[in-house]
Design an enzyme around this catalytic site. Structure first.
Site, PDB file in Angstrom:
ATOM      1  N   ASP A   1       0.882  -1.130   0.059  1.00  0.00           N
ATOM      2  CA  ASP A   1      -0.146  -0.044   0.052  1.00  0.00           C
ATOM      3  C   ASP A   1       0.984   1.345  -0.062  1.00  0.00           C
ATOM      4  O   ASP A   1       2.120   1.501   0.411  1.00  0.00           O
ATOM      5  CB  ASP A   1      -0.980  -0.065   1.279  1.00  0.00           C
ATOM      6  N   SER A   2       0.308   2.316  -0.597  1.00  0.00           N
ATOM      7  CA  SER A   2       1.206   3.545  -0.385  1.00  0.00           C
ATOM      8  C   SER A   2       1.480   4.138   0.810  1.00  0.00           C
ATOM      9  O   SER A   2       2.402   4.841   1.088  1.00  0.00           O
ATOM     10  CB  SER A   2       0.386   4.715  -1.116  1.00  0.00           C
TER      11      SER A   2
ATOM     12  N   GLY B   1      -2.851   9.100  -4.071  1.00  0.00           N
ATOM     13  CA  GLY B   1      -4.356   9.481  -4.563  1.00  0.00           C
ATOM     14  C   GLY B   1      -4.075  11.156  -5.514  1.00  0.00           C
ATOM     15  O   GLY B   1      -5.062  11.424  -6.187  1.00  0.00           O
TER      16      GLY B   1
ATOM     17  N   CYS C   1      -4.232  -1.202  -2.315  1.00  0.00           N
ATOM     18  CA  CYS C   1      -4.324   0.454  -2.649  1.00  0.00           C
ATOM     19  C   CYS C   1      -5.070   0.457  -3.849  1.00  0.00           C
ATOM     20  O   CYS C   1      -4.912  -0.130  -4.773  1.00  0.00           O
ATOM     21  CB  CYS C   1      -2.873   0.783  -2.779  1.00  0.00           C
ATOM     22  N   ASN C   2      -6.048   1.155  -3.557  1.00  0.00           N
ATOM     23  CA  ASN C   2      -7.119   1.271  -4.978  1.00  0.00           C
ATOM     24  C   ASN C   2      -6.347   2.190  -5.920  1.00  0.00           C
ATOM     25  O   ASN C   2      -6.610   2.004  -7.048  1.00  0.00           O
ATOM     26  CB  ASN C   2      -8.496   1.919  -4.408  1.00  0.00           C
TER      27      ASN C   2
ATOM     28  N   GLU D   1      -3.225   9.354   7.740  1.00  0.00           N
ATOM     29  CA  GLU D   1      -1.822   9.216   7.825  1.00  0.00           C
ATOM     30  C   GLU D   1      -1.297  10.000   8.931  1.00  0.00           C
ATOM     31  O   GLU D   1       0.010   9.516   9.606  1.00  0.00           O
ATOM     32  CB  GLU D   1      -0.896   9.472   6.621  1.00  0.00           C
TER      33      GLU D   1
ATOM     34  N   CYS E   1     -11.200   2.859  -0.940  1.00  0.00           N
ATOM     35  CA  CYS E   1      -9.567   3.317  -0.617  1.00  0.00           C
ATOM     36  C   CYS E   1      -9.625   2.343   0.654  1.00  0.00           C
ATOM     37  O   CYS E   1     -10.438   2.589   1.520  1.00  0.00           O
ATOM     38  CB  CYS E   1      -9.458   4.647  -0.173  1.00  0.00           C
ATOM     39  N   THR E   2      -8.526   1.612   0.816  1.00  0.00           N
ATOM     40  CA  THR E   2      -8.245   1.102   1.955  1.00  0.00           C
ATOM     41  C   THR E   2      -7.857   1.547   3.302  1.00  0.00           C
ATOM     42  O   THR E   2      -8.016   1.018   4.524  1.00  0.00           O
ATOM     43  CB  THR E   2      -7.191  -0.135   1.888  1.00  0.00           C
ATOM     44  N   HIS E   3      -7.826   2.867   3.103  1.00  0.00           N
ATOM     45  CA  HIS E   3      -7.833   3.614   4.268  1.00  0.00           C
ATOM     46  C   HIS E   3      -9.324   4.029   5.159  1.00  0.00           C
ATOM     47  O   HIS E   3      -9.330   4.087   6.273  1.00  0.00           O
ATOM     48  CB  HIS E   3      -7.105   5.035   3.909  1.00  0.00           C
TER      49      HIS E   3
END
Length: 270
Positions: free
Chosen positions: A7-8, A40, A70-71, A162, A194-196
């Site tokens: 993931d980012s 993003g 991560c989308n 983040e 979004c996985t966040h």
């Protein structure tokens, strides 16, 4: 090194947490490109290059299978990487497939013509890069007809998560939901693209209302990965411990990850 999850930043930890609960005996290597997060707001070529570099690092470390948790990476990089070819015995998979399988109630291998599905009005919440790629709408169109998708680019949410500023993240989520509902007042379902965003799932649900079905990716990806590994047991690779790698400041990322997952997480420098 078992199964890689990329993931980012920290969002993919929601996927990792779900797959670890579903597959407690499988070791994972989590790679967060925190030094370049968020993805993003980057252009597609930049996202592709960063994603390819990270996935190659995981392959070189012995991971046969890498999940793009991560989308934005799935939208901008996955198809290009697969079309360019991957090393023999290696695989890279994205997070759109399990989501669309759940939404359309049909398996990915079902190649019958697109058909109508029960859900007609879908709200998509995602990063600006994922929204602009239209990757979700493109993949959905292969399997379903008559679905109206209204996308809302949720600027600032990933940055706030983040940074550990969950109060700001909650305020931004409510603002983005309000903006979406001005365009689509009565969505049948909402995609947290979004996985966040699963970290804010309760806020999304409260803002959308109880009648809107919210699809969050972590559990769907865990179920899909479990099925995939049953069919491809050799893809678990070697290794017997879960590792956490980051391109960012390892201590800072470890503190944030521990806060999010409510258990001790220690990252190493990638």
């Amino acid at each position: 090194m078992a199964v890689g999850i990329f993931d980012s930043g920290l969002g993919g930890l929601t996927v990792l947490d779900a797959v670890q609960k579903r597959l407690p005996d499988v070791p994972f290597v989590y790679f967060g490109d925190n030094a370049h997060a968020p993805y993003g707001v980057r252009d597609a070529d930049n996202v592709h290059d960063l994603t390819k570099s990270a996935v190659t690092r995981l392959w070189d470390s012995g991971c046969n299978l890498v999940i793009l948790a991560c989308n934005t990476a799935s939208a901008a990089a996955l198809r290009r990487m697969q079309e360019a070819g991957v090393p023999e015995g290696k695989r890279v998979l994205g997070v759109f497939v399990p989501l669309i399988e759940a939404l359309t109630e049909r398996q990915w291998g079902d190649n019958s013509p697109p058909r109508e599905v029960a859900i007609k009005h879908v709200a998509l919440f995602a990063t600006p890069a994922t929204v602009s790629s239209r990757a979700f709408q493109r993949e959905l169109a292969f399997r379903a007809i008559g679905v109206d998708v209204e996308a809302q680019a949720c600027g600032g949410v990933v940055d706030a998560i983040e940074d550990g500023d969950l109060i700001l993240a909650e305020a931004l989520v409510r603002s983005h939901v309000d903006a979406l509902k001005r365009k689509m007042p009565n969505p049948h379902a909402a995609i947290l693209g979004c996985t966040h965003y699963p970290l804010m799932e309760e806020v999304f649900q409260a803002a959308l209302g109880p009648d809107v079905k919210v699809f969050s990716q972590a559990d769907l990806v865990a179920e899909s990965l479990s099925d995939y590994l049953e069919r491809h047991p050799g893809m678990t690779g070697s290794g017997d411990e879960t590792l956490f790698l980051t391109t960012g400041d390892a201590k800072r990322v470890s503190d944030r990850a521990t806060q999010f997952l409510r258990r001790k997480i220690e990252f190493q420098a990638a």
